[in-house]
Design a protein around this motif. Structure first.
Motif, PDB file in Angstrom:
ATOM      1  N   MET A  81      15.118 -46.895 -33.494  1.00 38.89           N
ATOM      2  CA  MET A  81      14.811 -46.235 -34.762  1.00 38.89           C
ATOM      3  C   MET A  81      15.814 -46.640 -35.851  1.00 38.89           C
ATOM      4  SD  MET A  81      13.802 -42.441 -33.358  1.00 38.89           S
ATOM      5  CE  MET A  81      13.385 -41.675 -34.921  1.00 38.89           C
ATOM      6  N   ALA A  82      17.084 -46.748 -35.495  1.00 34.82           N
ATOM      7  CA  ALA A  82      18.106 -47.159 -36.462  1.00 34.82           C
ATOM      8  C   ALA A  82      17.884 -48.606 -36.907  1.00 34.82           C
ATOM      9  CB  ALA A  82      19.503 -46.984 -35.862  1.00 34.82           C
ATOM     10  N   VAL A  83      17.617 -49.493 -35.945  1.00 35.98           N
ATOM     11  CA  VAL A  83      17.322 -50.896 -36.276  1.00 35.98           C
ATOM     12  C   VAL A  83      16.074 -50.961 -37.156  1.00 35.98           C
ATOM     13  CG1 VAL A  83      16.552 -53.105 -35.296  1.00 35.98           C
ATOM     14  CG2 VAL A  83      18.481 -51.878 -34.272  1.00 35.98           C
ATOM     15  N   HIS A  84      15.065 -50.198 -36.789  1.00 40.74           N
ATOM     16  CA  HIS A  84      13.812 -50.154 -37.542  1.00 40.74           C
ATOM     17  C   HIS A  84      14.063 -49.709 -38.982  1.00 40.74           C
ATOM     18  CE1 HIS A  84       9.982 -47.937 -38.614  1.00 40.74           C
ATOM     19  NE2 HIS A  84       9.576 -49.188 -38.480  1.00 40.74           N
ATOM     20  N   ALA A  85      14.846 -48.656 -39.163  1.00 40.91           N
ATOM     21  CA  ALA A  85      15.138 -48.154 -40.512  1.00 40.91           C
ATOM     22  C   ALA A  85      15.905 -49.194 -41.333  1.00 40.91           C
ATOM     23  CB  ALA A  85      15.926 -46.849 -40.432  1.00 40.91           C
ATOM     24  N   LEU A  86      16.903 -49.821 -40.712  1.00 41.22           N
ATOM     25  CA  LEU A  86      17.676 -50.846 -41.432  1.00 41.22           C
ATOM     26  C   LEU A  86      16.796 -52.044 -41.788  1.00 41.22           C
ATOM     27  CD1 LEU A  86      21.021 -50.725 -39.440  1.00 41.22           C
ATOM     28  CD2 LEU A  86      20.619 -49.925 -41.790  1.00 41.22           C
ATOM     29  N   TRP A  87      15.957 -52.458 -40.861  1.00 37.00           N
ATOM     30  CA  TRP A  87      15.058 -53.581 -41.130  1.00 37.00           C
ATOM     31  C   TRP A  87      14.054 -53.205 -42.211  1.00 37.00           C
ATOM     32  CZ3 TRP A  87      11.155 -56.109 -37.199  1.00 37.00           C
ATOM     33  CH2 TRP A  87      10.708 -57.315 -37.728  1.00 37.00           C
ATOM     34  N   ALA A  88      13.592 -51.962 -42.201  1.00 36.10           N
ATOM     35  CA  ALA A  88      12.662 -51.500 -43.237  1.00 36.10           C
ATOM     36  C   ALA A  88      13.313 -51.571 -44.611  1.00 36.10           C
ATOM     37  CB  ALA A  88      12.192 -50.077 -42.940  1.00 36.10           C
ATOM     38  N   ILE A  89      14.553 -51.119 -44.699  1.00 30.59           N
ATOM     39  CA  ILE A  89      15.282 -51.164 -45.980  1.00 30.59           C
ATOM     40  C   ILE A  89      15.421 -52.606 -46.438  1.00 30.59           C
ATOM     41  CG2 ILE A  89      17.523 -50.751 -47.056  1.00 30.59           C
ATOM     42  CD1 ILE A  89      17.686 -48.219 -45.175  1.00 30.59           C
ATOM     43  N   TRP A  90      15.847 -53.490 -45.535  1.00 28.81           N
ATOM     44  CA  TRP A  90      16.016 -54.893 -45.893  1.00 28.81           C
ATOM     45  C   TRP A  90      14.673 -55.501 -46.328  1.00 28.81           C
ATOM     46  CZ3 TRP A  90      14.052 -59.604 -44.689  1.00 28.81           C
ATOM     47  CH2 TRP A  90      14.749 -60.697 -45.186  1.00 28.81           C
ATOM     48  N   ARG A  98       4.435 -60.768 -47.644  1.00 28.76           N
ATOM     49  CA  ARG A  98       3.870 -60.903 -46.301  1.00 28.76           C
ATOM     50  C   ARG A  98       4.690 -60.094 -45.294  1.00 28.76           C
ATOM     51  NH1 ARG A  98       2.752 -66.276 -42.663  1.00 28.76           N
ATOM     52  NH2 ARG A  98       1.694 -65.120 -41.042  1.00 28.76           N
ATOM     53  N   ALA A  99       6.020 -60.125 -45.403  1.00 24.81           N
ATOM     54  CA  ALA A  99       6.881 -59.347 -44.494  1.00 24.81           C
ATOM     55  C   ALA A  99       6.599 -57.858 -44.634  1.00 24.81           C
ATOM     56  CB  ALA A  99       8.346 -59.646 -44.780  1.00 24.81           C
ATOM     57  N   LYS A 100       6.391 -57.401 -45.853  1.00 29.73           N
ATOM     58  CA  LYS A 100       6.084 -55.986 -46.090  1.00 29.73           C
ATOM     59  C   LYS A 100       4.740 -55.600 -45.474  1.00 29.73           C
ATOM     60  CE  LYS A 100       8.716 -55.765 -50.352  1.00 29.73           C
ATOM     61  NZ  LYS A 100       8.685 -55.645 -51.806  1.00 29.73           N
ATOM     62  N   GLN A 101       3.811 -56.535 -45.475  1.00 27.00           N
ATOM     63  CA  GLN A 101       2.487 -56.254 -44.927  1.00 27.00           C
ATOM     64  C   GLN A 101       2.467 -56.326 -43.403  1.00 27.00           C
ATOM     65  OE1 GLN A 101       0.304 -59.162 -47.181  1.00 27.00           O
ATOM     66  NE2 GLN A 101      -0.173 -57.707 -48.807  1.00 27.00           N
ATOM     67  N   ASN A 102       3.362 -57.109 -42.808  1.00 29.06           N
ATOM     68  CA  ASN A 102       3.387 -57.267 -41.351  1.00 29.06           C
ATOM     69  C   ASN A 102       4.387 -56.346 -40.661  1.00 29.06           C
ATOM     70  OD1 ASN A 102       1.405 -59.268 -41.197  1.00 29.06           O
ATOM     71  ND2 ASN A 102       2.887 -60.850 -41.740  1.00 29.06           N
ATOM     72  N   PHE A 103       5.114 -55.588 -41.441  1.00 32.29           N
ATOM     73  CA  PHE A 103       6.165 -54.740 -40.892  1.00 32.29           C
ATOM     74  C   PHE A 103       5.621 -53.694 -39.919  1.00 32.29           C
ATOM     75  CE2 PHE A 103       9.181 -51.232 -40.939  1.00 32.29           C
ATOM     76  CZ  PHE A 103      10.355 -51.911 -40.666  1.00 32.29           C
ATOM     77  N   SER A 104       4.396 -53.248 -40.115  1.00 30.92           N
ATOM     78  CA  SER A 104       3.855 -52.147 -39.306  1.00 30.92           C
ATOM     79  C   SER A 104       3.760 -52.483 -37.817  1.00 30.92           C
ATOM     80  CB  SER A 104       2.494 -51.692 -39.831  1.00 30.92           C
ATOM     81  OG  SER A 104       1.519 -52.655 -39.574  1.00 30.92           O
ATOM     82  N   LYS A 105       3.694 -53.749 -37.469  1.00 31.36           N
ATOM     83  CA  LYS A 105       3.621 -54.112 -36.048  1.00 31.36           C
ATOM     84  C   LYS A 105       4.866 -53.612 -35.303  1.00 31.36           C
ATOM     85  CE  LYS A 105       0.793 -58.091 -37.041  1.00 31.36           C
ATOM     86  NZ  LYS A 105       0.794 -59.504 -37.319  1.00 31.36           N
ATOM     87  N   PHE A 106       6.027 -53.814 -35.904  1.00 30.47           N
ATOM     88  CA  PHE A 106       7.267 -53.342 -35.295  1.00 30.47           C
ATOM     89  C   PHE A 106       7.322 -51.813 -35.342  1.00 30.47           C
ATOM     90  CE2 PHE A 106      12.014 -52.686 -35.526  1.00 30.47           C
ATOM     91  CZ  PHE A 106      12.240 -52.936 -34.194  1.00 30.47           C
ATOM     92  N   SER A 107       6.842 -51.231 -36.427  1.00 33.80           N
ATOM     93  CA  SER A 107       6.836 -49.773 -36.562  1.00 33.80           C
ATOM     94  C   SER A 107       6.051 -49.115 -35.437  1.00 33.80           C
ATOM     95  CB  SER A 107       6.225 -49.351 -37.900  1.00 33.80           C
ATOM     96  OG  SER A 107       6.986 -49.831 -38.972  1.00 33.80           O
ATOM     97  N   ILE A 108       4.895 -49.638 -35.136  1.00 37.01           N
ATOM     98  CA  ILE A 108       4.051 -49.071 -34.083  1.00 37.01           C
ATOM     99  C   ILE A 108       4.748 -49.187 -32.728  1.00 37.01           C
ATOM    100  CG2 ILE A 108       1.853 -49.298 -32.836  1.00 37.01           C
ATOM    101  CD1 ILE A 108       1.548 -48.119 -35.662  1.00 37.01           C
ATOM    102  N   PHE A 109       5.394 -50.315 -32.476  1.00 32.47           N
ATOM    103  CA  PHE A 109       6.132 -50.495 -31.226  1.00 32.47           C
ATOM    104  C   PHE A 109       7.239 -49.454 -31.090  1.00 32.47           C
ATOM    105  CE2 PHE A 109       9.966 -52.153 -29.191  1.00 32.47           C
ATOM    106  CZ  PHE A 109       9.505 -52.287 -27.893  1.00 32.47           C
ATOM    107  N   VAL A 110       8.039 -49.284 -32.135  1.00 30.36           N
ATOM    108  CA  VAL A 110       9.152 -48.326 -32.090  1.00 30.36           C
ATOM    109  C   VAL A 110       8.613 -46.907 -31.915  1.00 30.36           C
ATOM    110  CG1 VAL A 110      11.106 -47.343 -33.376  1.00 30.36           C
ATOM    111  CG2 VAL A 110      10.701 -49.812 -33.414  1.00 30.36           C
TER     112      VAL A 110
END
Length: 128
Positions: A81-90, A98-110
């Motif tokens: 969750m911490a890595v996810h939040a930091l990656w989301a901010i970045w 494209r990165a903003k649109q593909n970010f949800s794949k990692f979100s669903i995994f976490v």
């Protein structure tokens, strides 16, 4: 057993983590683009989960009931969750469209991984 009154605090906090993280994750997925308010919900979920986990750990240590699998998956979930939040901010401030649109794949995994210690916690609590 002096920490048992804090059980309600821990349960509410971890339940709020589920609500915040679920809203942030699935809203991002539905909207198909990472937005600032999603990050706020990720951070609220992380904060609520960390607080609830700290209280629950204190209670579990006092009553001598601790599951190694629950402890390990819970720690991994908080780290993810911490890595996810930091990656989301970045991604939000520096990432491509494209990165903003593909970010949800990692979100669903976490989010899905986080459900493992959440479910284990429920099972352990019910077994008492």
């Amino acid at each position: 057993m002096e920490n048992i009154p804090f059980l309600g605090t821990a349960i509410v906090s971890i339940t709020l983590a589920l609500v915040f993280y679920t809203i942030g994750t699935w809203a991002e997925r539905v909207e198909k683009e990472l937005k600032l308010w999603h990050i706020i919900f990720f951070l609220l979920g992380l904060t609520a989960d960390t607080l609830g986990t700290a209280v629950m750990s204190n209670i579990a240590g006092e009553i001598g009931n601790d599951s190694m699998l629950h402890a390990i998956t819970g720690l991994l979930a908080i780290i993810l969750m911490a890595v996810h939040a930091l990656w989301a901010i970045w991604t939000y401030w520096r990432g491509s469209q494209r990165a903003k649109q593909n970010f949800s794949k990692f979100s669903i995994f976490v989010w899905a991984f986080w459900l493992i210690p959440y479910g284990l916690g429920i099972l352990l609590g019910m077994s008492r």
